[in-house]
Design an enzyme around this catalytic site. Sequence first.
Site, PDB file in Angstrom:
ATOM      1  N   LYS A 106       0.820  -1.220   0.000  1.00 27.63           N
ATOM      2  CA  LYS A 106       0.000   0.000   0.000  1.00 27.63           C
ATOM      3  C   LYS A 106       0.849   1.263   0.000  1.00 27.63           C
ATOM      4  O   LYS A 106       0.491   2.253  -0.647  1.00 27.63           O
ATOM      5  CB  LYS A 106      -0.938   0.000   1.204  1.00 27.63           C
ATOM      6  CG  LYS A 106      -0.247  -0.180   2.538  1.00 27.63           C
ATOM      7  CD  LYS A 106      -1.235  -0.384   3.665  1.00 27.63           C
ATOM      8  CE  LYS A 106      -0.519  -0.716   4.969  1.00 27.63           C
ATOM      9  NZ  LYS A 106       0.089  -2.058   4.928  1.00 27.63           N
ATOM     10  N   GLU A 130      -5.253  -6.409  -4.842  1.00 31.81           N
ATOM     11  CA  GLU A 130      -6.406  -6.590  -3.967  1.00 31.81           C
ATOM     12  C   GLU A 130      -6.024  -6.551  -2.498  1.00 31.81           C
ATOM     13  O   GLU A 130      -6.801  -6.102  -1.646  1.00 31.81           O
ATOM     14  CB  GLU A 130      -7.101  -7.913  -4.286  1.00 31.81           C
ATOM     15  CG  GLU A 130      -8.408  -8.129  -3.547  1.00 31.81           C
ATOM     16  CD  GLU A 130      -9.488  -7.127  -3.932  1.00 31.81           C
ATOM     17  OE1 GLU A 130      -9.783  -6.236  -3.099  1.00 31.81           O
ATOM     18  OE2 GLU A 130     -10.020  -7.223  -5.043  1.00 31.81           O
ATOM     19  N   GLY A 135      -6.855  -5.905   3.415  1.00 38.10           N
ATOM     20  CA  GLY A 135      -6.555  -7.299   3.747  1.00 38.10           C
ATOM     21  C   GLY A 135      -7.333  -8.277   2.891  1.00 38.10           C
ATOM     22  O   GLY A 135      -7.275  -8.249   1.660  1.00 38.10           O
ATOM     23  N   ILE A 137     -10.546  -8.465   2.522  1.00 38.31           N
ATOM     24  CA  ILE A 137     -11.823  -7.972   2.002  1.00 38.31           C
ATOM     25  C   ILE A 137     -11.695  -7.673   0.513  1.00 38.31           C
ATOM     26  O   ILE A 137     -10.820  -6.902   0.107  1.00 38.31           O
ATOM     27  CB  ILE A 137     -12.253  -6.697   2.744  1.00 38.31           C
ATOM     28  CG1 ILE A 137     -12.410  -6.967   4.238  1.00 38.31           C
ATOM     29  CG2 ILE A 137     -13.547  -6.151   2.166  1.00 38.31           C
ATOM     30  CD1 ILE A 137     -12.685  -5.721   5.050  1.00 38.31           C
ATOM     31  N   GLY A 188       0.551  -8.607  18.694  1.00 39.63           N
ATOM     32  CA  GLY A 188       1.068  -8.529  17.331  1.00 39.63           C
ATOM     33  C   GLY A 188       0.233  -7.682  16.394  1.00 39.63           C
ATOM     34  O   GLY A 188       0.519  -7.601  15.198  1.00 39.63           O
ATOM     35  N   GLU A 191       2.929  -2.608  15.833  1.00 35.10           N
ATOM     36  CA  GLU A 191       4.384  -2.711  15.835  1.00 35.10           C
ATOM     37  C   GLU A 191       4.954  -2.063  17.103  1.00 35.10           C
ATOM     38  O   GLU A 191       4.258  -1.349  17.825  1.00 35.10           O
ATOM     39  CB  GLU A 191       4.953  -2.001  14.607  1.00 35.10           C
ATOM     40  CG  GLU A 191       4.448  -2.531  13.284  1.00 35.10           C
ATOM     41  CD  GLU A 191       4.978  -3.910  12.950  1.00 35.10           C
ATOM     42  OE1 GLU A 191       6.011  -4.307  13.541  1.00 35.10           O
ATOM     43  OE2 GLU A 191       4.364  -4.599  12.116  1.00 35.10           O
ATOM     44  N   ASP A 202      -1.095   4.577   7.807  1.00 37.09           N
ATOM     45  CA  ASP A 202      -1.531   3.381   7.098  1.00 37.09           C
ATOM     46  C   ASP A 202      -2.895   3.604   6.452  1.00 37.09           C
ATOM     47  O   ASP A 202      -3.107   3.298   5.271  1.00 37.09           O
ATOM     48  CB  ASP A 202      -1.584   2.193   8.064  1.00 37.09           C
ATOM     49  CG  ASP A 202      -2.142   0.937   7.433  1.00 37.09           C
ATOM     50  OD1 ASP A 202      -1.382   0.211   6.770  1.00 37.09           O
ATOM     51  OD2 ASP A 202      -3.355   0.666   7.608  1.00 37.09           O
ATOM     52  N   LYS A 206      -4.202   3.803   2.279  1.00 35.68           N
ATOM     53  CA  LYS A 206      -5.332   3.054   1.732  1.00 35.68           C
ATOM     54  C   LYS A 206      -6.402   3.990   1.181  1.00 35.68           C
ATOM     55  O   LYS A 206      -7.043   3.685   0.167  1.00 35.68           O
ATOM     56  CB  LYS A 206      -5.898   2.134   2.811  1.00 35.68           C
ATOM     57  CG  LYS A 206      -4.901   1.054   3.236  1.00 35.68           C
ATOM     58  CD  LYS A 206      -5.368   0.289   4.454  1.00 35.68           C
ATOM     59  CE  LYS A 206      -4.347  -0.763   4.867  1.00 35.68           C
ATOM     60  NZ  LYS A 206      -4.730  -1.466   6.112  1.00 35.68           N
ATOM     61  N   GLY A 312      -3.630 -10.104   8.836  1.00 28.66           N
ATOM     62  CA  GLY A 312      -3.373 -11.506   9.120  1.00 28.66           C
ATOM     63  C   GLY A 312      -2.730 -12.182   7.931  1.00 28.66           C
ATOM     64  O   GLY A 312      -3.120 -11.950   6.784  1.00 28.66           O
TER      65      GLY A 312
END
Length: 449
Positions: A106, A130, A135, A137, A188, A191, A202, A206, A312
Amino acid sequence: MIDYRRLRVALLGAGSVGSQVAALLLKHGDELADRAGAALDLVGIVVRDLDAPRDTDLPRELLTTDAESLIVGADIVIELMGGIEPARTLILQALNSGADVVTGNKALLATHGAELFDAADQVGASVYYEAAAAGAIPIIRPLRDSLAGDRVQRIMGIVNGTTNYILDRMDREGAEFADVLADAQALGYAEADPSGDVEGYDAAQKAAILASLAFHTSVPLEAVHREGITDVDQVMMDAARHAGYVIKLLAVCERLTGEFDVSPTGEAISARVYPALVPRDHPLASVHGANNAVFVQAEAAGDLMFYGAGAGGVQTASAVLGDVVSAARRHIAGGVGVGESTRANLPAAPIGHVTTRYQISLDVDDRPGVLATVAGILSEGRVSIATVEQTVLVADAARPQAADDRVGRARIIIGTHTAREQDLSDTVDRLGASGVVRRVVSVLRVEGD
């Protein structure tokens, strides 16, 4: 098994997502071949350290540190290294060699997407991404393909699982930001340096990708207004809950109509990221934990909701492999790749042009005339009051008070009608300098009502 044509697949990166992609390619190769119409031969995996521990056991003979040699001759290159360089250079090399590229990067797409798409167009290749926006979706294909004949008016998305996990626990458990952030790091989700998530970087990347797709316009990352969640506290959470809202970090991409001189149609777009109040009966309010959701409003299709795991390794690998199958089908069918539609060239409007409703929380002196003064300042600033709630703040009797603290204090929470962002910002500045407002506690936008 049918004797399929064989396609060479090179994988760059074997982190949490890359290792899962490799494992699934090796495990389900026959099934994927049936779906793609071609055998997908994983010919190598580029890693930084051949001996580093990995989430999944991978055949050592596939590991290499020589990315450039692996790219040569590959039909499909999967880039899951992350970061800008060397990912950008390697993707350009792959495209120039005629390979299709699948990426979940991204940050790279938000900053160099136009360059990569142009390079793909020059050679008739395709870039698939994608996994870059939400993620697992599926949102890229619906925006690029299914809604290509419609006019998307607005997108509201929870596109960062870490911040949604934090805000959700703060809302449902009354937990403090620092405590939940520490838990997110232990699990997790975040970070060691969480700034990319909690400061909204982030989500902004997106938002740039989603806005570019939805409005057929190249939207640079610097055009995305960004605010994070580090100032959100339980006072704000309590006020939101009392008013019937939940606080979510939203990526909002919106088509604006008005007098925009640089646009022949009078339209512009807005892409922004900030914590916002969402009504508790809105579908986005029920997105809990680290899940993501994207709410799309289109002129003909109406309201559409995409929901699922936003992160994930194995979940994101699902999106990556879907792109790999699409790329393989294109190779078998032949022809040039599908280019990105960015010909609308709509301008990006500054945040000051956006209109929405707001909730303003103020700490003020508890004395006659204060509310009238506040209301007057709002009126002068063309900000109309919808609701007002005042609560007397009780001083701590055990704590010595300065002379000016002996005047009673109150908190005023004001809900506004729709106002222009620039007018609201100027008005809040005047409130802060008015002499009756001790502190502007918070200003939150209201979205989705």
